[in-house]
Write an enzyme that holds these catalytic residues in place. Structure first.
Site, PDB file in Angstrom:
ATOM      1  N   GLY A  17      93.379  62.921  13.822  1.00  0.00           N
ATOM      2  CA  GLY A  17      92.020  62.959  13.286  1.00  0.00           C
ATOM      3  C   GLY A  17      91.004  62.808  14.406  1.00  0.00           C
ATOM      4  N   LYS A  79      97.872  67.693  11.079  1.00  0.00           N
ATOM      5  CA  LYS A  79      98.818  68.266  10.113  1.00  0.00           C
ATOM      6  C   LYS A  79     100.167  68.634  10.725  1.00  0.00           C
ATOM      7  CE  LYS A  79      96.508  71.672   8.269  1.00  0.00           C
ATOM      8  NZ  LYS A  79      95.070  71.880   8.280  1.00  0.00           N
ATOM      9  N   THR A 109     100.162  61.483  16.938  1.00  0.00           N
ATOM     10  CA  THR A 109     100.310  62.263  18.179  1.00  0.00           C
ATOM     11  C   THR A 109     101.383  61.644  19.078  1.00  0.00           C
ATOM     12  OG1 THR A 109      97.973  62.833  18.070  1.00  0.00           O
ATOM     13  CG2 THR A 109      99.060  63.147  20.196  1.00  0.00           C
ATOM     14  N   ASP A 130      90.571  53.989  13.317  1.00  0.00           N
ATOM     15  CA  ASP A 130      91.227  52.911  12.562  1.00  0.00           C
ATOM     16  C   ASP A 130      91.463  51.656  13.405  1.00  0.00           C
ATOM     17  OD1 ASP A 130      91.322  54.853  10.615  1.00  0.00           O
ATOM     18  OD2 ASP A 130      93.458  55.262  10.838  1.00  0.00           O
ATOM     19  N   ARG A 165      72.526  45.569  -9.205  1.00  0.00           N
ATOM     20  CA  ARG A 165      73.862  46.166  -9.318  1.00  0.00           C
ATOM     21  C   ARG A 165      74.823  45.606  -8.273  1.00  0.00           C
ATOM     22  NH1 ARG A 165      72.250  52.560  -9.786  1.00  0.00           N
ATOM     23  NH2 ARG A 165      71.769  52.540 -12.010  1.00  0.00           N
ATOM     24  N   ARG A 174      93.227  53.645   6.644  1.00  0.00           N
ATOM     25  CA  ARG A 174      94.620  53.699   6.200  1.00  0.00           C
ATOM     26  C   ARG A 174      95.151  52.300   5.866  1.00  0.00           C
ATOM     27  NH1 ARG A 174      97.646  57.902   6.544  1.00  0.00           N
ATOM     28  NH2 ARG A 174      99.440  56.556   6.853  1.00  0.00           N
ATOM     29  N   HIS A 275      84.552  60.917   5.666  1.00  0.00           N
ATOM     30  CA  HIS A 275      84.540  61.454   7.034  1.00  0.00           C
ATOM     31  C   HIS A 275      83.226  61.244   7.760  1.00  0.00           C
ATOM     32  CE1 HIS A 275      87.975  63.288   5.050  1.00  0.00           C
ATOM     33  NE2 HIS A 275      88.519  63.303   6.254  1.00  0.00           N
TER      34      HIS A 275
HETATM   35  O1  F6P Z   1      93.472  57.992  10.902  1.00  0.00           O
HETATM   36  C1  F6P Z   1      92.134  58.346  10.833  1.00  0.00           C
HETATM   37  C2  F6P Z   1      91.722  58.631   9.407  1.00  0.00           C
HETATM   38  O2  F6P Z   1      90.335  58.908   9.397  1.00  0.00           O
HETATM   39  C3  F6P Z   1      92.060  57.545   8.406  1.00  0.00           C
HETATM   40  O3  F6P Z   1      91.183  56.449   8.447  1.00  0.00           O
HETATM   41  C4  F6P Z   1      92.020  58.323   7.107  1.00  0.00           C
HETATM   42  O4  F6P Z   1      92.815  57.713   6.129  1.00  0.00           O
HETATM   43  C5  F6P Z   1      92.579  59.661   7.509  1.00  0.00           C
HETATM   44  O5  F6P Z   1      92.381  59.791   8.917  1.00  0.00           O
HETATM   45  C6  F6P Z   1      91.948  60.833   6.807  1.00  0.00           C
HETATM   46  O6  F6P Z   1      92.581  62.000   7.165  1.00  0.00           O
HETATM   47  P1  F6P Z   1      92.035  63.454   6.830  1.00  0.00           P
HETATM   48  O7  F6P Z   1      91.075  63.837   7.910  1.00  0.00           O
HETATM   49  O8  F6P Z   1      93.264  64.307   6.846  1.00  0.00           O
HETATM   50  O9  F6P Z   1      91.367  63.397   5.499  1.00  0.00           O
END
Ligand code: F6P
Length: 349
Positions: A17, A79, A109, A130, A165, A174, A275
């Site tokens: 990522g 991926k 990686t 993370d 609220r 993760r 993201h």
């Molecule tokens: O490992 C980095 C991360 O951003 C995690 O915090 C998150 O769970 C995952 O990648 C999201 O992956 P993707 O970009 O495939 O949605």
């Protein structure tokens, strides 16, 4: 460099990522290697570029100014890996005719590279928002992700107070709670829920009701995407076939918001930051780390110091054996100083 000295051809790839600071690593390494006997070859889209032989030439002119941009100018992928494709990988890598490889990546990686390490001269650069890689005190990208969370919580507090609220904010991370803890602490979120410390539903409900008893208008809750309550399991939203870590977590913030409203009658909403935590220009803290790491990586290349990683220890960028960053994830411990600070501030964790 003398005209007779042949240049070493060194590959540079970004994998997994994207993380704020990847472009800083690229620019700093390229700049620090200018005028040396090294030709830097950028590998496109992580492992995909090795399999397909897709590369670009990296020059100081070509990368100038990218350090402040999100993403990675080389592209990346989370991926693909090398499992079951080891021979294919080594053949494709051989075709690139590289004298060494610099890889900026996370656990996926390095897990992939660990399978083919015998055939590689490698320098590792740990990265992930993370912050859960072993062998380094911190990973670049993490500070920026925490800044995104803290700014969001500070901003959403106004709406929470205006409407009376509870707002539950879901962070990435993760199986680790570093982003929820760091971002939640920096914004003084009332409640911080992390995967490493499953909370009791009853205690959380009592805490929310006590805040209402104190006359609070709004409440801010920050929850890591992989968190769950005691005796329950984290929510896997979907799986990505072929990804070294196939599970994608999500959904906990919505569940908590609905549960709080049902249990306490306090109107609740949820926000998933997703993201946005990755696609942001890096903070100065992340820029200092990547500038220093890029310079150190360039020194390692010119010295021929392969089989190492560049890491942060005791506030300094330094070198460590590659195996140090290929260990299981570094998680938040319940006695971490940030947990203690949060408790001292009266936050629920
Ligand atoms: O490992 C980095 C991360 O951003 C995690 O915090 C998150 O769970 C995952 O990648 C999201 O992956 P993707 O970009 O495939 O949605």
């Amino acid at each position: 460099m003398s005209q007779h000295q042949s240049k070493k051809r060194i590959g540079l790839m970004t994998g997994g990522g994207d993380a704020p600071g990847l472009n800083g690593i690229i620019e700093a390494t390229v700049c620090a290697l200018r005028g040396t006997a090294v030709e830097l070859v950028g590998i496109c889209d992580g492992f995909e570029g090795i399999y397909s032989g897709s590369t670009v030439q990296l020059t100081p002119e070509g990368v100038r100014g990218f350090h402040g941009a999100a993403g990675t100018l080389l592209g990346t992928s989370n991926k693909s890996g090398t499992r079951g494709r080891e021979a294919e990988f080594l053949k494709a890598y051989g075709n690139l005719k590289l004298d060494g490889l610099i890889a900026a990546g996370g656990d996926g990686t390095f897990e992939g590279l660990s399978r083919v390490i015998q055939g590689l001269k490698l320098i590792g650069v740990p990265k992930t928002i993370d912050n859960d890689l072993a062998g380094t005190d911190v990973t670049f990208g993490f500070d920026t992700a925490c800044a995104v969370v803290a700014e969001a919580v500070d901003a959403l507090r106004a709406t929470a107070d205006a409407h009376r609220r509870v707002i539950v904010v879901e962070t990435m991370g993760r199986t680790s709670g570093w982003i929820a803890l760091g971002g939640g602490l920096a914004s003084y979120a009332d409640v911080i829920l992390i995967p490493e410390m499953p909370a009791s539903r009853e205690k959380l409900k009592a805490n929310i009701l006590s805040l209402r008893g104190q006359g609070r208008r709004g409440v801010m809750v920050v929850v890591g995407e992989g968190a769950c309550f005691q005796g329950e399991k984290p929510r896997v939203a979907f799986r990505v076939p072929g990804s070294p870590q196939a599970e994608r977590y999500g959904g906990i913030a919505e569940e908590i918001a609905r549960w709080i409203e049902a249990e306490t009658g306090w109107e609740s909403r949820h926000v998933v930051l997703g993201h946005l935590q990755r696609s942001r220009h890096p903070t100065t803290t992340d820029r200092f780390i990547t500038a220093s790491m890029g310079v150190e990586v360039a020194r390692m290349v010119t010295e021929g110091d392969w089989g190492k990683a560049v890491v942060v220890r005791g506030g300094l960028v330094t070198r460590a054996p590659l195996s140090d960053i290929m260990k299981p994830a570094r998680l938040v411990t319940p006695d971490h100083r940030w947990v203690n600070v949060a408790r001292s501030l009266g936050l629920f964790i």
